[in-house]
Structures are given as C-alpha cells and as structure tokens.
Design an enzyme around this catalytic site. Structure first.
Site, mmCIF file in Angstrom:
data_model
loop_
_atom_site.group_PDB
_atom_site.id
_atom_site.type_symbol
_atom_site.label_atom_id
_atom_site.label_comp_id
_atom_site.label_asym_id
_atom_site.label_seq_id
_atom_site.Cartn_x
_atom_site.Cartn_y
_atom_site.Cartn_z
ATOM 1 N N LEU A 174 0.814 -1.224 0.000
ATOM 2 C CA LEU A 174 0.000 0.000 0.000
ATOM 3 C C LEU A 174 0.845 1.270 0.000
ATOM 4 O O LEU A 174 0.314 2.374 0.111
ATOM 5 C CB LEU A 174 -0.929 0.005 1.226
ATOM 6 C CG LEU A 174 -2.007 -1.088 1.229
ATOM 7 C CD1 LEU A 174 -2.747 -1.100 2.549
ATOM 8 C CD2 LEU A 174 -2.987 -0.885 0.077
ATOM 9 N N ARG A 175 2.151 1.105 -0.113
ATOM 10 C CA ARG A 175 3.016 2.291 -0.069
ATOM 11 C C ARG A 175 2.711 3.249 -1.222
ATOM 12 O O ARG A 175 2.743 4.456 -1.066
ATOM 13 C CB ARG A 175 4.485 1.853 -0.086
ATOM 14 C CG ARG A 175 5.411 2.874 0.522
ATOM 15 C CD ARG A 175 6.820 2.344 0.666
ATOM 16 N NE ARG A 175 7.042 1.706 1.942
ATOM 17 C CZ ARG A 175 7.593 0.506 2.102
ATOM 18 N NH1 ARG A 175 7.971 -0.180 1.051
ATOM 19 N NH2 ARG A 175 7.782 -0.003 3.295
ATOM 20 N N GLY A 176 2.395 2.696 -2.381
ATOM 21 C CA GLY A 176 2.075 3.530 -3.551
ATOM 22 C C GLY A 176 0.864 4.409 -3.306
ATOM 23 O O GLY A 176 0.864 5.604 -3.618
#
Length: 348
Positions: free
Chosen positions: A286-288
């Site tokens: 979920l970093r993006g």
C-alpha cells in the site's frame, strides 16, 4: 564563519536550473512534506543531479534548534528531540535556542556503518560508566537532507539502514548491551546512473518518488545551460543576485505550502481512484497509495489550495508509482507510460 563559507562555495540558484522539471518538482514536494519518503533520481551522467539537490537546500527557511545539540533537536517537538534534551526539559531547565540552515549531508560511497550510524565508546562506558556517543551522519542529517550519490553502488545493508531510519525517524545504535537512540528525521535523496546497475526492487519501493532525467537534446537549450554554467563559474555572486527575486518567491511558496499542508483535504472519490490505479497496475503493498495521497496534498498546498484536484494527482502520480511496477523483461512499454495509460482510463 558561515558567511565566509558561503563565499568560498556559492550555491547555484535552484530557479536558474533549466529543464529537469520532474526532478525539481519531486524535490520541492519532499521539502514541503518530508513524510513523502524521499526521492530516487535516475539519469545520465552530467545532467545536473548533484547541482539541483545542493541547490534545493539553499531554498529552505532556517530551522530552530537547541543550541550546541549534536542532533539538531527541535525546541518544542518531542518527536524531533534527543532523549537528553527531553530529560533537561522535564527537569525544568531552560535551554538556549538558535537558528541554523537546513543541514545538507553528503554520504560518501566508502562510508562504514559506524560512520553512518555513529558509535558508542565502549571503553569509557565500561571503565567510567559514562555512555559516550560519537554521532554519525544520520545524527547530523536530522531535520535536513541526506544525499547519496551513486546510491545503486552503495552496500545493500547500508541502504537498508538509511531507509529504515528515514521511515521511522529514529536511529538506534547498540553495542555490547549498551543502546542509544536518537531522532533521524531527514529527506533521503539518492541519485544514480541506470547503466551502473539498478537498485533492488524492495529497496527502490521504499523511496517515495522516482524521477527519471535524460540529457537535453535541443541544441538551443543545451547552449543556454552551458552559458548559464559559465556565467555562474565566472561570477557566482552576479548570478545569485540575478535570480534572488525568483529564489525568494519560491522560498516563500514552500514556506506557505508547509504552513497550510495540514489543512489540505482529498475527497474520498479521488482516494478511491488512486487506489484503483494502484490495483490495476498490480502495485505490491500500500506504499504507492499512501505516497500518492501525500504527494497530491503537498502539490495542492504548493499551488496554495486546500483541496486536491484531479490535475494535482495527474501531475505527481507517475513520480510516485513508476518504480513500483513489476519489471517484465519482455515488455517494451516504459513504466511511466504504463502509469499514464491506466491513469487516463481511471480518471476519464
């Protein structure tokens, strides 16, 4: 002392740099919100990567620190204070404060782990019972910028340490049962040439943004860049004076954006679309999503607004996602073009 230093090494004005808009935007947004997670700049040799990175530090407003503190501790924010400063404040001591320029620390390629993290004097600790900490580059970079040129040639475990510290905002040094922890909140900026090898995907993913820069092909633009550099080398002070107004305007814009950043909001529908783009691009983790949301808010603040628009997202999403796509050796389409393609479908 600092005035003499400035005269010895004048800094090329950020607003005088021609082209390389992607790199400049990524750096400005990270200065507005360091939580974006830093920038990885990949490009050809001699394209002004180092010049641009050094120039951005010169634009930032001075920061308040506790006087003579080796960690650049903030006078009031406990997240940016060393334990010793926190103890002193709890004991009711009055600590002197001062202002310094935002630290800009270069990490040399041959740096050892002790040089980066700092080291504990074991002999003194055992003989005298005193914890003596010799600060490393992470301590000096607290609340500033840590720049690693040729980051793709740096030892992987050192890159891991840098990324962990940048993400957590703390550095812990442990030796022989003695542990020291200090704040290490900095913007990590790495640069490299793809011809000399790529960074491992799991390390690359930890950088908030990824800017790609190419050598300028237009002859007129190349001549302009060369002339500008020659003018600066011959008379740096005249060049700095010429761009002073533009520098001041940009400096004010960054300060204004930092001030309103917490008030910026992004609609649920737009957040859904960002996550839809990440899902369709098959981005791991979920970093993006998180970085794209933060960067969109920083961009809106930079433009003086408190609401994120579709245009804001379109301006920054390639920078946030292109390095997170899985590499397919048989694919001919550029990762940036792939992101643009999916964004245009989702945001129609």
């Amino acid at each position: 002392m600092s005035i003499i230093k400035e005269h010895i090494r004048p800094v090329f004005p950020f607003t005088a740099i021609v082209g390389q808009e992607e790199m400049k935007l990524a750096l400005v947004l990270n200065m507005i919100d360091p939580k974006i997670g830093g920038v990885m700049i990949m490009g050809d040799r001699g394209t002004g990567k180092s010049t641009t990175i050094r120039a951005i530090a010169d634009l930032l407003p001075q920061i308040p620190i506790i006087q003579d503190d080796i960690f650049n501790s903030h006078p009031t924010d406990t997240e940016l204070m060393s334990d010793a400063v926190q103890d002193s404040i709890l004991n009711g001591e009055t600590l002197a404060t001062t202002f310094i320029n935002v630290p800009m620390i270069d990490l040399p390629l041959g740096a050892t782990e002790d040089r980066v993290c700092g080291t504990i004097d074991i002999e003194k600790a055992l003989n005298e019972g005193i914890k003596t900490f010799e600060p490393g580059l992470l301590a000096k970079a607290n609340r500033g910028i840590l720049y690693v040129d040729e980051v793709n040639l740096l030892d992987d475990h050192l890159v891991d340490i840098l990324l962990d510290s940048a993400a957590s905002g703390w550095n812990t040094v442990e030796r022989e049962g003695i542990s020291i922890r200090h704040p290490a909140r900095f913007v990590l900026v790495g640069s490299g040439n793809p011809e000399e090898g790529e960074l491992r995907p799991q390390l690359l993913d930890r950088f908030g943004m990824h800017a790609e820069i190419r050598t300028v092909k237009d002859p007129a633009l190349r001549v302009k860049i060369v002339e500008q550099r020659n003018q600066f080398d011959q008379n740096p002070n005249a060049c700095i004076t010429e761009y002073q107004d533009k520098q001041n305007t940009l400096k004010q814009n960054i300060a204004n954006a930092q001030a309103i950043l917490d008030k910026v909001e992004i609609d649920y529908s737009l957040r859904m679309k960002i996550s839809q783009v990440c899902g369709e691009l098959d981005v791991d983790g979920l970093r993006g999503d998180i970085v794209t949301n933060r960067a969109a808010k920083a961009f809106a603040a930079y433009k003086g607004r408190t609401n994120v628009t579709i245009e804001d997202i379109q301006q920054i999403i390639v920078l946030c996602l292109r390095h997170r796509l899985r590499k397919d050796p048989l694919e001919t389409i550029d990762s940036g073009a792939k992101v643009i393609d999916v964004v245009s479908k989702v945001f129609q």
